[in-house]
Design a protein around this motif. Sequence first.
Motif, mmCIF file in Angstrom:
data_model
loop_
_atom_site.group_PDB
_atom_site.id
_atom_site.type_symbol
_atom_site.label_atom_id
_atom_site.label_comp_id
_atom_site.label_asym_id
_atom_site.label_seq_id
_atom_site.Cartn_x
_atom_site.Cartn_y
_atom_site.Cartn_z
ATOM 1 N N ASP A 121 0.819 -1.208 0.000
ATOM 2 C CA ASP A 121 0.000 0.000 0.000
ATOM 3 C C ASP A 121 0.855 1.262 0.000
ATOM 4 O O ASP A 121 0.393 2.325 -0.398
ATOM 5 N N ALA A 122 2.084 1.131 0.500
ATOM 6 C CA ALA A 122 2.945 2.309 0.670
ATOM 7 C C ALA A 122 4.408 1.885 0.719
ATOM 8 O O ALA A 122 4.719 0.705 0.874
ATOM 9 N N LYS A 123 5.282 2.887 0.585
ATOM 10 C CA LYS A 123 6.718 2.675 0.784
ATOM 11 C C LYS A 123 7.055 2.948 2.250
ATOM 12 O O LYS A 123 6.417 3.797 2.886
ATOM 13 N N LEU A 124 8.049 2.247 2.767
ATOM 14 C CA LEU A 124 8.500 2.478 4.139
ATOM 15 C C LEU A 124 8.817 3.948 4.385
ATOM 16 O O LEU A 124 8.491 4.493 5.437
ATOM 17 N N SER A 125 9.448 4.573 3.416
ATOM 18 C CA SER A 125 9.853 5.966 3.583
ATOM 19 C C SER A 125 8.674 6.939 3.638
ATOM 20 O O SER A 125 8.844 8.089 4.014
ATOM 21 N N ASP A 126 7.469 6.467 3.293
ATOM 22 C CA ASP A 126 6.297 7.338 3.256
ATOM 23 C C ASP A 126 5.346 7.151 4.437
ATOM 24 O O ASP A 126 4.304 7.801 4.491
ATOM 25 N N VAL A 127 5.669 6.238 5.371
ATOM 26 C CA VAL A 127 4.780 6.010 6.517
ATOM 27 C C VAL A 127 5.436 6.509 7.801
ATOM 28 O O VAL A 127 6.660 6.603 7.885
#
Length: 182
Positions: free
Chosen positions: A62-68
């Motif tokens: 659902d997302a990149k680690l860097s974006d959460v």
Amino acid sequence: MAIENAKALIIVNNWGIEETELTRPLRDLKAAGAKVTLAATELEPCETVQHDRYEGETLTPDAKLSDVQAADYDLLVVPGGTCNVDRLRVNEDAITLAQEFAHEGKPIAAICHGAWLLVNAGLMDGKTASPCRYIAADIENAGGHYVNEEVTVDDANGWRFITSRTPADLDAFVGAIKDTLA
């Protein structure tokens, strides 16, 4: 908090994840009503394996680690898979997320090799854990205490740490996560 209001974050590398250690928490928590986000190192398909060897299911993150951010979630889940966690434990975004969850007093659940991330994040001191036996020395060398149990829930140091050894322990592992979120 009701589990229906809970937000869980599952973090992985894009390959080498032990299939059921990802899919069971992901699907069981969603089925219980939790909002679950799967974040990976890249926004590309996540390739799982069975027993670190055989091809497993592929999932879309659902997302990149860097974006959460930890502030947006109630619980962190770290699935195992030797290759998955071997790369995740040196990923700065994953390390930072684990540290933020712990420092904010939020629970972290790790199964099998998943606890390796917490070793590298410097979070094992004073914690009791039951990961797979292959990383028992790493847990002990990082100041933690290894136990060989189906599931361990440790509240030391102001945050809850839920650990289990292998896919055979998934019922207890997922049950402890649900109890924590309920």
